[in-house]
Design a protein around this motif. Structure first.
Motif, PDB file in Angstrom:
ATOM      1  N   ASP A  60      -9.150 -11.225   5.788  1.00 43.59           N
ATOM      2  CA  ASP A  60      -8.715  -9.849   5.552  1.00 43.59           C
ATOM      3  C   ASP A  60      -8.127  -9.686   4.152  1.00 43.59           C
ATOM      4  O   ASP A  60      -7.558 -10.628   3.594  1.00 43.59           O
ATOM      5  CB  ASP A  60      -7.643  -9.437   6.564  1.00 43.59           C
ATOM      6  CG  ASP A  60      -8.214  -9.062   7.911  1.00 43.59           C
ATOM      7  OD1 ASP A  60      -9.453  -9.044   8.038  1.00 43.59           O
ATOM      8  OD2 ASP A  60      -7.431  -8.788   8.830  1.00 43.59           O
ATOM      9  N   PRO A  61      -8.181  -8.469   3.596  1.00 40.80           N
ATOM     10  CA  PRO A  61      -7.433  -8.166   2.380  1.00 40.80           C
ATOM     11  C   PRO A  61      -6.013  -7.717   2.739  1.00 40.80           C
ATOM     12  O   PRO A  61      -5.808  -7.002   3.718  1.00 40.80           O
ATOM     13  CB  PRO A  61      -8.226  -7.019   1.750  1.00 40.80           C
ATOM     14  CG  PRO A  61      -8.849  -6.319   2.913  1.00 40.80           C
ATOM     15  CD  PRO A  61      -9.118  -7.377   3.961  1.00 40.80           C
ATOM     16  N   ILE A  62      -5.038  -8.160   1.974  1.00 44.55           N
ATOM     17  CA  ILE A  62      -3.662  -7.675   2.107  1.00 44.55           C
ATOM     18  C   ILE A  62      -3.415  -6.706   0.955  1.00 44.55           C
ATOM     19  O   ILE A  62      -3.371  -7.104  -0.211  1.00 44.55           O
ATOM     20  CB  ILE A  62      -2.649  -8.837   2.054  1.00 44.55           C
ATOM     21  CG1 ILE A  62      -2.873  -9.810   3.214  1.00 44.55           C
ATOM     22  CG2 ILE A  62      -1.217  -8.299   2.086  1.00 44.55           C
ATOM     23  CD1 ILE A  62      -1.914 -10.992   3.211  1.00 44.55           C
ATOM     24  N   VAL A  63      -3.300  -5.429   1.294  1.00 47.31           N
ATOM     25  CA  VAL A  63      -3.049  -4.400   0.288  1.00 47.31           C
ATOM     26  C   VAL A  63      -1.556  -4.089   0.284  1.00 47.31           C
ATOM     27  O   VAL A  63      -0.967  -3.829   1.332  1.00 47.31           O
ATOM     28  CB  VAL A  63      -3.863  -3.131   0.580  1.00 47.31           C
ATOM     29  CG1 VAL A  63      -3.601  -2.074  -0.489  1.00 47.31           C
ATOM     30  CG2 VAL A  63      -5.359  -3.452   0.647  1.00 47.31           C
ATOM     31  N   PHE A  64      -0.939  -4.113  -0.897  1.00 48.97           N
ATOM     32  CA  PHE A  64       0.498  -3.897  -0.998  1.00 48.97           C
ATOM     33  C   PHE A  64       0.809  -3.021  -2.201  1.00 48.97           C
ATOM     34  O   PHE A  64       0.025  -2.931  -3.157  1.00 48.97           O
ATOM     35  CB  PHE A  64       1.254  -5.233  -1.098  1.00 48.97           C
ATOM     36  CG  PHE A  64       0.805  -6.092  -2.249  1.00 48.97           C
ATOM     37  CD1 PHE A  64       1.421  -6.007  -3.493  1.00 48.97           C
ATOM     38  CD2 PHE A  64      -0.252  -6.984  -2.097  1.00 48.97           C
ATOM     39  CE1 PHE A  64       1.008  -6.802  -4.549  1.00 48.97           C
ATOM     40  CE2 PHE A  64      -0.685  -7.773  -3.159  1.00 48.97           C
ATOM     41  CZ  PHE A  64      -0.047  -7.670  -4.381  1.00 48.97           C
ATOM     42  N   VAL A  65       1.956  -2.356  -2.146  1.00 50.01           N
ATOM     43  CA  VAL A  65       2.443  -1.526  -3.237  1.00 50.01           C
ATOM     44  C   VAL A  65       3.807  -2.061  -3.651  1.00 50.01           C
ATOM     45  O   VAL A  65       4.646  -2.374  -2.797  1.00 50.01           O
ATOM     46  CB  VAL A  65       2.553  -0.045  -2.821  1.00 50.01           C
ATOM     47  CG1 VAL A  65       3.158   0.792  -3.950  1.00 50.01           C
ATOM     48  CG2 VAL A  65       1.180   0.500  -2.439  1.00 50.01           C
ATOM     49  N   THR A  66       4.027  -2.173  -4.958  1.00 50.95           N
ATOM     50  CA  THR A  66       5.275  -2.720  -5.481  1.00 50.95           C
ATOM     51  C   THR A  66       5.879  -1.765  -6.506  1.00 50.95           C
ATOM     52  O   THR A  66       5.175  -1.303  -7.415  1.00 50.95           O
ATOM     53  CB  THR A  66       5.041  -4.086  -6.143  1.00 50.95           C
ATOM     54  OG1 THR A  66       4.443  -4.971  -5.197  1.00 50.95           O
ATOM     55  CG2 THR A  66       6.349  -4.681  -6.626  1.00 50.95           C
ATOM     56  N   ASP A  67       7.147  -1.459  -6.335  1.00 50.26           N
ATOM     57  CA  ASP A  67       7.898  -0.691  -7.329  1.00 50.26           C
ATOM     58  C   ASP A  67       8.805  -1.641  -8.104  1.00 50.26           C
ATOM     59  O   ASP A  67       9.591  -2.392  -7.497  1.00 50.26           O
ATOM     60  CB  ASP A  67       8.755   0.389  -6.656  1.00 50.26           C
ATOM     61  CG  ASP A  67       7.913   1.554  -6.164  1.00 50.26           C
ATOM     62  OD1 ASP A  67       6.782   1.722  -6.671  1.00 50.26           O
ATOM     63  OD2 ASP A  67       8.372   2.298  -5.275  1.00 50.26           O
ATOM     64  N   ILE A  68       8.703  -1.602  -9.429  1.00 48.96           N
ATOM     65  CA  ILE A  68       9.534  -2.429 -10.295  1.00 48.96           C
ATOM     66  C   ILE A  68      10.479  -1.500 -11.042  1.00 48.96           C
ATOM     67  O   ILE A  68      10.044  -0.668 -11.848  1.00 48.96           O
ATOM     68  CB  ILE A  68       8.692  -3.234 -11.294  1.00 48.96           C
ATOM     69  CG1 ILE A  68       7.627  -4.047 -10.551  1.00 48.96           C
ATOM     70  CG2 ILE A  68       9.559  -4.138 -12.150  1.00 48.96           C
ATOM     71  CD1 ILE A  68       6.558  -4.604 -11.458  1.00 48.96           C
TER      72      ILE A  68
END
Length: 310
Positions: free
Chosen positions: A197-205
């Motif tokens: 599976d792909p792991i899709v993530f969003v990151t705020d820096i």
């Protein structure tokens, strides 16, 4: 000169077998002359082994190292082919075989400390002498039947969103008598995945320093707990961490700016599944999605960890 010219196992190339599924293939035997009373068989074997060294008594200056080991056999099946009239003429002979994998088998796995491997071996013998054999290693994926969503044990700062983790790191710059901090937030839509599976993530820096943040590294870590026995028969354990897949993201987040990064990490296959029990296991597995960024102009690094279930 041997009677057997060649022996070959015919199997699908690069196939990943699933625990609980079936496998089929052929053993092709080529003979130079007639072979009387032959024994032709195929074996399917799966086993695990681990070994590491540790100090026997770390509190003593003259402590010696001891070896910790463990092993297990997960599957061992054998199929002997019936030979009509008790002999095989010269030429090519083809034997069909079929095996079933139990549904509880663990995935293929290899590390510096241990392995879980599967292989199939074809053998031709005559008068208790092995005339020819061939071994082929197999890739097997443990059963990853869909599991229900489970909330993760995040800190109270992320109670409003159970699939978000926040990490903050403070920095002091003595050269310019200033302070600052960097905040990393990682968001996931779900925490349960299957191998492949792909792991899709969003990151705020959030960069609250006077320096640039140039890069953030994301990786899925596999944490393995090995269970062994030392020379005195004592139960020992060792935890080891390794990267499964990684992604480097160039951010160039300026001073006092917030940048959002969307990334995708694809899980390989086969891949050991997250362990739910420890009974009779020589090794158990868990996973984390880890985001790492160096704090500008300091030796410190900020690390955010999100547990995931595979």
């Amino acid at each position: 000169m041997s009677t057997v010219i060649s022996i070959k196992l015919e199997l699908p190339e690069d196939k990943v077998y699933l625990a609980g599924s079936d496998m089929a293939g052929q053993l092709v035997l080529k003979l130079r002359s007639t072979l009387v009373d032959p024994v032709v068989k195929v074996e399917l074997v799966g086993r695990g082994y681990l070994e590491w060294n540790e100090e026997d008594n770390p509190d003593l200056d003259y402590s010696r190292s001891t070896v910790c080991r463990n092993q297990a056999v997960f599957i061992s099946k054998e199929h002997n082919f019936h030979i009509n009239d008790g002999w095989l003429d010269s030429g090519v002979h083809t034997f069909d075989f079929h095996f079933s994998f139990p549904p509880s088998l663990p995935s293929t796995f290899t590390s510096k400390i241990g392995f879980i491997s599967y292989f199939i071996q074809g053998t031709c013998s005559g008068r208790e002498i092995v005339l020819a054999k061939e071994k082929r290693y197999l890739l097997l994926q443990g059963n990853f039947a869909p599991r229900t969503h489970r909330a993760l044990p995040f800190s109270p700062t992320s109670v409003q969103d159970p699939l978000m983790v926040e990490t903050r790191k403070d920095a002091v710059y003595l050269c310019c008598f200033s302070r600052g901090s960097v905040i990393l937030r990682i968001y996931l839509e779900k925490n349960v995945f299957s191998p492949g599976d792909p792991i899709v993530f969003v990151t705020d820096i959030s960069n609250r320093t006077c320096k640039y943040i140039r890069k953030v590294v994301f990786a899925v870590h596999c944490i393995v707990l090995y269970k062994g026995v030392n020379s005195r028969g004592e139960q020992r354990s060792l935890e080891d961490r390794s990267e499964v897949t990684r992604l480097e993201s160039q951010t160039d987040t300026g001073p006092f700016q917030v940048m959002r990064v969307t990334g995708t990490l694809v899980l390989p296959k086969p891949l050991p599944i997250t362990s739910t029990r420890m009974e009779n296991e020589i090794m158990s597995f868990r996973y984390e999605l880890v985001g790492t960024s160096n704090i500008p102009c300091t030796p410190s690094a900020m690390v955010g960890r999100v547990p995931v279930i595979i």
